[in-house]
Design a protein around this motif. Sequence first.
Motif, PDB file in Angstrom:
ATOM      1  N   ALA A  82      10.342  -1.272  -3.668  1.00  0.00           N
ATOM      2  CA  ALA A  82       9.143  -1.706  -4.391  1.00  0.00           C
ATOM      3  C   ALA A  82       7.876  -1.122  -3.771  1.00  0.00           C
ATOM      4  O   ALA A  82       6.893  -0.857  -4.470  1.00  0.00           O
ATOM      5  CB  ALA A  82       9.060  -3.230  -4.415  1.00  0.00           C
ATOM      6  N   GLN A  83       7.903  -0.902  -2.452  1.00  0.00           N
ATOM      7  CA  GLN A  83       6.732  -0.378  -1.749  1.00  0.00           C
ATOM      8  C   GLN A  83       6.783   1.141  -1.543  1.00  0.00           C
ATOM      9  O   GLN A  83       5.860   1.718  -0.976  1.00  0.00           O
ATOM     10  CB  GLN A  83       6.592  -1.078  -0.394  1.00  0.00           C
ATOM     11  CG  GLN A  83       6.317  -2.573  -0.516  1.00  0.00           C
ATOM     12  CD  GLN A  83       6.245  -3.273   0.827  1.00  0.00           C
ATOM     13  OE1 GLN A  83       6.581  -2.697   1.865  1.00  0.00           O
ATOM     14  NE2 GLN A  83       5.804  -4.512   0.832  1.00  0.00           N
ATOM     15  N   ALA A  84       7.836   1.772  -2.019  1.00  0.00           N
ATOM     16  CA  ALA A  84       7.977   3.222  -1.828  1.00  0.00           C
ATOM     17  C   ALA A  84       7.068   3.994  -2.781  1.00  0.00           C
ATOM     18  O   ALA A  84       6.581   3.458  -3.785  1.00  0.00           O
ATOM     19  CB  ALA A  84       9.427   3.634  -2.043  1.00  0.00           C
ATOM     20  N   ARG A  85       6.888   5.251  -2.482  1.00  0.00           N
ATOM     21  CA  ARG A  85       6.097   6.119  -3.359  1.00  0.00           C
ATOM     22  C   ARG A  85       6.806   6.248  -4.709  1.00  0.00           C
ATOM     23  O   ARG A  85       7.996   6.536  -4.763  1.00  0.00           O
ATOM     24  CB  ARG A  85       5.936   7.495  -2.724  1.00  0.00           C
ATOM     25  CG  ARG A  85       5.047   8.445  -3.512  1.00  0.00           C
ATOM     26  CD  ARG A  85       4.872   9.745  -2.761  1.00  0.00           C
ATOM     27  NE  ARG A  85       4.059  10.684  -3.532  1.00  0.00           N
ATOM     28  CZ  ARG A  85       3.720  11.892  -3.120  1.00  0.00           C
ATOM     29  NH1 ARG A  85       4.113  12.307  -1.920  1.00  0.00           N
ATOM     30  NH2 ARG A  85       2.990  12.679  -3.875  1.00  0.00           N
ATOM     31  N   GLU A 112       7.760 -10.684  -7.567  1.00  0.00           N
ATOM     32  CA  GLU A 112       7.881 -10.489  -9.012  1.00  0.00           C
ATOM     33  C   GLU A 112       8.568  -9.148  -9.280  1.00  0.00           C
ATOM     34  O   GLU A 112       7.905  -8.147  -9.555  1.00  0.00           O
ATOM     35  CB  GLU A 112       6.507 -10.530  -9.684  1.00  0.00           C
ATOM     36  CG  GLU A 112       5.796 -11.863  -9.546  1.00  0.00           C
ATOM     37  CD  GLU A 112       4.480 -11.880 -10.296  1.00  0.00           C
ATOM     38  OE1 GLU A 112       4.491 -11.573 -11.514  1.00  0.00           O
ATOM     39  OE2 GLU A 112       3.446 -12.179  -9.681  1.00  0.00           O
ATOM     40  N   PRO A 113       9.886  -9.105  -9.191  1.00  0.00           N
ATOM     41  CA  PRO A 113      10.611  -7.838  -9.401  1.00  0.00           C
ATOM     42  C   PRO A 113      10.312  -7.190 -10.743  1.00  0.00           C
ATOM     43  O   PRO A 113      10.277  -5.958 -10.833  1.00  0.00           O
ATOM     44  CB  PRO A 113      12.078  -8.268  -9.303  1.00  0.00           C
ATOM     45  CG  PRO A 113      12.063  -9.466  -8.423  1.00  0.00           C
ATOM     46  CD  PRO A 113      10.800 -10.192  -8.790  1.00  0.00           C
ATOM     47  N   LEU A 114      10.088  -7.985 -11.771  1.00  0.00           N
ATOM     48  CA  LEU A 114       9.792  -7.406 -13.087  1.00  0.00           C
ATOM     49  C   LEU A 114       8.489  -6.624 -13.083  1.00  0.00           C
ATOM     50  O   LEU A 114       8.301  -5.716 -13.890  1.00  0.00           O
ATOM     51  CB  LEU A 114       9.732  -8.515 -14.144  1.00  0.00           C
ATOM     52  CG  LEU A 114      11.081  -9.068 -14.606  1.00  0.00           C
ATOM     53  CD1 LEU A 114      10.888 -10.371 -15.370  1.00  0.00           C
ATOM     54  CD2 LEU A 114      11.803  -8.048 -15.473  1.00  0.00           C
ATOM     55  N   ARG A 115       7.592  -6.997 -12.186  1.00  0.00           N
ATOM     56  CA  ARG A 115       6.306  -6.300 -12.089  1.00  0.00           C
ATOM     57  C   ARG A 115       6.370  -5.137 -11.103  1.00  0.00           C
ATOM     58  O   ARG A 115       5.756  -4.081 -11.322  1.00  0.00           O
ATOM     59  CB  ARG A 115       5.221  -7.284 -11.633  1.00  0.00           C
ATOM     60  CG  ARG A 115       3.818  -6.677 -11.469  1.00  0.00           C
ATOM     61  CD  ARG A 115       2.932  -7.579 -10.634  1.00  0.00           C
ATOM     62  NE  ARG A 115       3.430  -7.700  -9.260  1.00  0.00           N
ATOM     63  CZ  ARG A 115       2.950  -8.569  -8.368  1.00  0.00           C
ATOM     64  NH1 ARG A 115       2.003  -9.423  -8.710  1.00  0.00           N
ATOM     65  NH2 ARG A 115       3.452  -8.601  -7.133  1.00  0.00           N
ATOM     66  N   ASP A 116       7.128  -5.321 -10.009  1.00  0.00           N
ATOM     67  CA  ASP A 116       7.092  -4.370  -8.901  1.00  0.00           C
ATOM     68  C   ASP A 116       8.155  -3.284  -8.958  1.00  0.00           C
ATOM     69  O   ASP A 116       8.135  -2.346  -8.159  1.00  0.00           O
ATOM     70  CB  ASP A 116       7.223  -5.132  -7.573  1.00  0.00           C
ATOM     71  CG  ASP A 116       6.065  -6.096  -7.348  1.00  0.00           C
ATOM     72  OD1 ASP A 116       4.971  -5.819  -7.876  1.00  0.00           O
ATOM     73  OD2 ASP A 116       6.268  -7.121  -6.675  1.00  0.00           O
TER      74      ASP A 116
END
Length: 324
Positions: A82-85, A112-116
């Motif tokens: 989620a935080q990767a490029r 919020e996996p659906l957002r990230d």
Amino acid sequence: MPTRRAALTLPWALPLLAPTLAGAQEAYPSRAISVVSGYAPGGVTDVTSRAVAERMGRELAVPMVVENRVGAATAVANTAVAQARPDGYTLLMGTSTLAINPGLQPSLTPKEPLRDLAPIGMVFRTAFVLHVHPDVPARSTAELIAWCKANPGKLNFGSSGTGAVNHLALALFAQAAGIEVTHIPYRGGAPALLDLRAGRIQAMFQAVLEALPTLADNATRGLAISSAERSALLPDIPPVAETLPGFDVVFWQGLFAPAGTPAPVLARAGAALRAATEDAALRARLAEQGVVLTTGDAAMLHRTLAEETARWGKLIQEAGIRPE
């Protein structure tokens, strides 16, 4: 003569840029892709991830390297992606835990996996078999429900851990059937299975592949399959849904990218994933391990994650389930 900046704003300059942008999109991928998994090496999830990634790599003509980042109910792996490029070179083999964690452990990231995360496509679904120790008199789902109603709280029902999919299957089963059982959580399916064989617990929803040896030697008795459809490995065992309509619980896996990944990159990865999940030889090989490769696009994966996030969140709240 206009400057380069001015020229780029002119309408006639846009067609000159189009081939450059298209070329950049067509260049993906130009190097190895990292596929992050939240599970330890050697398990069914890891084996499937590696098989699918290898097949995708052949389709994309680049290596796809699976990285196991275990910890915090897969949150370590989920957060890393989620935080990767968002360039398509770091992907996630995400699972049902993405739908469970927000309700069970809301402090875990991504919240919020659906957002990230950006869905790419489905990878597989695998069902659980409801099996019991031979001392349990029930020989069908209906008989088990009747026995539990006559003996409330007396059936010790194991799981591979609080909040695991097979625990939620149990909670949903008890809620739908209107029965009371005693939940015994373990740290993994293997120790739970040992106690089921020994009769220290009496029932469990277990991954089909894990349960096969005990069913084969009659150490346990299979009553039902948790999915709406029958299992190819246990074709004679009916779904729970034949007794409790609408019951459908599986462990699923899907491929995700970081949110913001360009649509052409997602489409390219999605096409390679489809080629892998439709590969007849790969499907046959993984079916022997109880894994049903599922061809489903980004919309299907998004819908699955959204529906299960709502479903499990509601059940966790209603059943008062808390992490260990």
